[in-house]
Design a protein around this motif. Structure first.
Motif, PDB file in Angstrom:
ATOM      1  N   UNK A  21       0.837  -1.197   0.000  1.00  0.00           N
ATOM      2  CA  UNK A  21       0.000   0.000   0.000  1.00  0.00           C
ATOM      3  C   UNK A  21       0.876   1.253   0.000  1.00  0.00           C
ATOM      4  N   UNK A  22       1.737   1.414  -1.015  1.00  0.00           N
ATOM      5  CA  UNK A  22       2.692   2.535  -0.993  1.00  0.00           C
ATOM      6  C   UNK A  22       2.038   3.898  -1.082  1.00  0.00           C
ATOM      7  N   UNK A  23       0.774   3.965  -1.555  1.00  0.00           N
ATOM      8  CA  UNK A  23       0.118   5.265  -1.659  1.00  0.00           C
ATOM      9  C   UNK A  23      -0.062   5.923  -0.300  1.00  0.00           C
ATOM     10  N   UNK A  24      -0.026   5.120   0.782  1.00  0.00           N
ATOM     11  CA  UNK A  24      -0.145   5.700   2.112  1.00  0.00           C
ATOM     12  C   UNK A  24       1.088   6.523   2.486  1.00  0.00           C
ATOM     13  N   UNK A  25       2.199   6.325   1.773  1.00  0.00           N
ATOM     14  CA  UNK A  25       3.420   7.093   2.031  1.00  0.00           C
ATOM     15  C   UNK A  25       3.362   8.468   1.385  1.00  0.00           C
ATOM     16  N   UNK A  26       2.519   8.632   0.375  1.00  0.00           N
ATOM     17  CA  UNK A  26       2.556   9.817  -0.475  1.00  0.00           C
ATOM     18  C   UNK A  26       2.500  11.141   0.287  1.00  0.00           C
ATOM     19  N   UNK A  27       1.659  11.286   1.316  1.00  0.00           N
ATOM     20  CA  UNK A  27       1.598  12.588   1.996  1.00  0.00           C
ATOM     21  C   UNK A  27       2.891  12.988   2.697  1.00  0.00           C
ATOM     22  N   UNK A  28       3.803  12.041   2.886  1.00  0.00           N
ATOM     23  CA  UNK A  28       5.021  12.327   3.655  1.00  0.00           C
ATOM     24  C   UNK A  28       6.269  12.465   2.782  1.00  0.00           C
ATOM     25  N   UNK A  29       6.133  12.327   1.478  1.00  0.00           N
ATOM     26  CA  UNK A  29       7.287  12.394   0.585  1.00  0.00           C
ATOM     27  C   UNK A  29       7.578  13.829   0.178  1.00  0.00           C
ATOM     28  N   UNK A  30       8.859  14.209   0.240  1.00  0.00           N
ATOM     29  CA  UNK A  30       9.279  15.543  -0.199  1.00  0.00           C
ATOM     30  C   UNK A  30       9.270  15.610  -1.716  1.00  0.00           C
ATOM     31  N   UNK A  31       9.203  16.811  -2.253  1.00  0.00           N
ATOM     32  CA  UNK A  31       9.234  16.982  -3.702  1.00  0.00           C
ATOM     33  C   UNK A  31      10.547  16.461  -4.284  1.00  0.00           C
ATOM     34  N   UNK A  32      11.612  16.539  -3.501  1.00  0.00           N
ATOM     35  CA  UNK A  32      12.928  16.088  -3.960  1.00  0.00           C
ATOM     36  C   UNK A  32      13.230  14.648  -3.546  1.00  0.00           C
ATOM     37  N   UNK A  33      12.196  13.887  -3.187  1.00  0.00           N
ATOM     38  CA  UNK A  33      12.372  12.521  -2.680  1.00  0.00           C
ATOM     39  C   UNK A  33      13.132  11.634  -3.661  1.00  0.00           C
ATOM     40  N   UNK A  34      14.080  10.841  -3.120  1.00  0.00           N
ATOM     41  CA  UNK A  34      14.814   9.858  -3.909  1.00  0.00           C
ATOM     42  C   UNK A  34      14.741   8.513  -3.195  1.00  0.00           C
ATOM     43  N   UNK A  35      14.871   7.451  -3.981  1.00  0.00           N
ATOM     44  CA  UNK A  35      14.709   6.104  -3.430  1.00  0.00           C
ATOM     45  C   UNK A  35      15.655   5.136  -4.115  1.00  0.00           C
ATOM     46  N   UNK A  36      16.256   4.251  -3.314  1.00  0.00           N
ATOM     47  CA  UNK A  36      17.073   3.153  -3.828  1.00  0.00           C
ATOM     48  C   UNK A  36      16.457   1.863  -3.306  1.00  0.00           C
ATOM     49  N   UNK A  37      16.078   0.961  -4.231  1.00  0.00           N
ATOM     50  CA  UNK A  37      15.397  -0.265  -3.859  1.00  0.00           C
ATOM     51  C   UNK A  37      16.265  -1.493  -4.010  1.00  0.00           C
ATOM     52  N   UNK A  38      15.823  -2.622  -3.450  1.00  0.00           N
ATOM     53  CA  UNK A  38      16.638  -3.836  -3.411  1.00  0.00           C
ATOM     54  C   UNK A  38      16.561  -4.701  -4.663  1.00  0.00           C
ATOM     55  N   UNK A  39      15.535  -4.499  -5.509  1.00  0.00           N
ATOM     56  CA  UNK A  39      15.370  -5.364  -6.673  1.00  0.00           C
ATOM     57  C   UNK A  39      15.435  -4.543  -7.955  1.00  0.00           C
ATOM     58  N   UNK A  40      16.015  -5.137  -8.980  1.00  0.00           N
ATOM     59  CA  UNK A  40      15.996  -4.524 -10.293  1.00  0.00           C
ATOM     60  C   UNK A  40      16.802  -3.256 -10.425  1.00  0.00           C
ATOM     61  N   UNK A  41      17.777  -3.043  -9.562  1.00  0.00           N
ATOM     62  CA  UNK A  41      18.626  -1.856  -9.618  1.00  0.00           C
ATOM     63  C   UNK A  41      17.786  -0.584  -9.650  1.00  0.00           C
ATOM     64  N   UNK A  42      16.814  -0.532  -8.769  1.00  0.00           N
ATOM     65  CA  UNK A  42      15.895   0.600  -8.759  1.00  0.00           C
ATOM     66  C   UNK A  42      16.508   1.803  -8.057  1.00  0.00           C
ATOM     67  N   UNK A  43      16.654   2.879  -8.798  1.00  0.00           N
ATOM     68  CA  UNK A  43      17.047   4.168  -8.245  1.00  0.00           C
ATOM     69  C   UNK A  43      16.154   5.205  -8.908  1.00  0.00           C
TER      70      UNK A  43
END
Length: 287
Positions: A21-43
């Motif tokens: 349910x990642x949409x629940x995170x949306x209100x807390x993300x900054x406009x400059x938000x960046x993310x590095x994930x564990x699968x598929x070389x997600x950046x």
């Protein structure tokens, strides 16, 4: 920013991501938000891509039964906090230990915003006295694509197609033969009826009256006459519809699109999302 607030928000973000349910995170993300994930070389530095990533990876994350222990504060400055969370107990894969680092920023007059998150998972798990690749345990992952899991493409009046995650839509507003699509940080207009737009969206969207439909997952509160959304905007609810809208909101807030039913069903129930409150049933005079 208070330590308690940042730690609670970090726990909420991690729980939302690992619950599909990642949409629940949306209100807390900054406009400059960046993310590095564990699968598929997600950046990524794109909110839509971030949410779509966790939607696509939901079967994998559920298969691994990922969970986190309560976060700890590892650094706090005047406006920046760094939080770490290690793996929590997992019955199916007790030796799979995810790790997450979250960086929060808040000025004196603002609530904390997540500016960066790095999630990692070790490539092996211990089984007795030996180690095995995690990938070997994932051969039977259910990779079905649910209705809610896909980005939808909406063409605006200028002919530009927008790739939008349904969870990023705060509400829809009908304007004659057009619909204004209100996202968390932008709005665009498309030529469509409100009914036709709702046919493309999951059942977490509730039509509150003829001109408005809202994303129940992004409702923060509801008074006797208005619904407040996560972007701060308020939607008026007609008197005659308040009882039915409250009921529909409760049902929609409880929907989990990864609940094991088919794409056209997607109706499995879960606990209502944290942070949302709906006032009690109205008195007979309100109907």
């Amino acid at each position: 920013m208070t330590t308690h607030n940042v730690l609670d928000l970090s726990a909420l973000v991690l729980s939302s991501c690992t619950s599909g349910l990642p949409e629940q995170c949306a209100p807390y993300l900054a406009e400059s938000f960046t993310f590095v994930g564990p699968f598929g070389r997600c950046t990524t530095a794109d909110t839509h891509v971030f949410m779509h990533y966790f939607v696509r990876m939901a079967p994998l994350i559920i298969k691994l039964d990922l969970s986190f222990s309560y976060p700890i504060l590892v650094f706090q400055g005047s406006d920046t906090s760094v939080v770490f969370a290690g793996g929590g107990p997992s019955e199916r894969h007790p030796s799979v230990s995810p790790r997450a680092t979250l960086v929060w920023y808040a000025s004196a007059d603002e609530r904390p915003r997540l500016v960066h998150m790095h999630l990692s998972i070790p490539p092996v798990e211990k089984r007795g006295s030996t180690f095995a690749l995690i990938g070997a345990a994932l051969d039977s992952v259910d990779a079905r694509v649910y209705e809610y899991a896909s980005l939808i493409y909406i063409r605006d009046n200028s002919g530009i197609s927008h790739a939008v995650h349904p969870g990023a839509i705060v509400y829809l507003e009908a304007a004659h033969q057009y619909v204004d699509v209100h996202l968390l940080r932008e709005t665009f207009r498309t030529r469509s009826s409100l009914s036709a737009m709702l046919d493309r969206l999951p059942a977490t969207f509730v039509r509150v009256h003829r001109s408005f439909a809202i994303n129940a997952k992004l409702v923060t509160s509801m008074s006797s006459s208005e619904i407040t959304m996560s972007n701060g905007e308020q939607i008026y609810v007609p008197v005659k519809r308040r009882t039915s809208v409250r009921r529909q909101l409760r049902e929609a807030m409880a929907l989990n699109p990864y609940g094991g039913t088919a794409a056209t069903q997607a109706r499995a129930t879960d606990a209502p999302r944290a942070g949302a409150s709906v006032a009690g049933e109205p008195s007979p005079s309100e109907n």
